[in-house]
Design an enzyme around this catalytic site. Structure first.
Site, short mmCIF file in Angstrom:
data_model
loop_
_atom_site.label_atom_id
_atom_site.label_comp_id
_atom_site.label_asym_id
_atom_site.label_seq_id
_atom_site.Cartn_x
_atom_site.Cartn_y
_atom_site.Cartn_z
CD GLN A 49 -2.96 1.43 0.36
OE1 GLN A 49 -3.28 0.45 -0.10
NE2 GLN A 49 -3.24 2.55 -0.26
CD GLU A 50 2.57 3.83 3.85
OE1 GLU A 50 2.98 4.63 3.27
OE2 GLU A 50 1.53 3.77 5.10
CB SER A 51 6.45 2.31 -1.28
OG SER A 51 6.95 0.93 -0.87
#
Length: 146
Positions: A49-51
């Site tokens: 999700q983050e990166s």
């Protein structure tokens, strides 16, 4: 990274480099998850999700790396967010802290990871933090069994 050469051996070298880099990231993430007692599926879902597992990722608010650590958060954790291993270590440790703080409730811990633990504790986390948590939990289902 190997040079981009149009020959078959150059393409193979690039593919091999990409594969090895992916294995390094996944290995570091699952090892950190084990060290901190966090579900590997949850940790992988956060990194996705983050990166999208990209250490070069930078966020518009100054977030850095695979776990999109804010510089102040990274400093508080004593990690270098620009270094892959350190970013992973810090991100997983921060997630583990949120899980402990919020009694193991993954959704609340994820909202705190994204929106800030103080805001979650005060009941003022933005809707986006809860949407983030729900998105990560959907990704988690894809990583169960890793």
């Amino acid at each position: 990274m190997p040079s981009r050469d149009s020959s078959a051996s150059g393409e193979f070298a690039l593919l091999k480099w990409c594969y090895n880099a992916a294995v390094d990231v996944l290995s570091a993430i699952t090892a950190a998850a084990a060290r901190y007692g966090v579900s590997p599926a949850l940790v992988l879902a956060v990194a996705k999700q983050e990166s999208n597992f990209n250490q070069s990722a930078r966020g518009s608010a100054g977030e850095i790396g695979v776990f999109q650590l804010m510089p102040a958060t990274a400093a508080g954790l004593g990690v270098n967010p620009y270094d892959l291993a350190s970013n992973i270590e810090g991100g997983v440790r921060y997630l583990a802290e949120q899980l402990r703080r919020f009694g193991g409730d993954e959704r609340v811990a994820l909202a705190a990871y994204n929106g800030g633990p103080g805001r979650v504790a005060a009941g003022t986390a933005p809707a986006a933090a809860w949407g983030y948590a729900d998105s990560v939990l959907r990704f988690k289902d894809n990583f169960v069994g890793w």
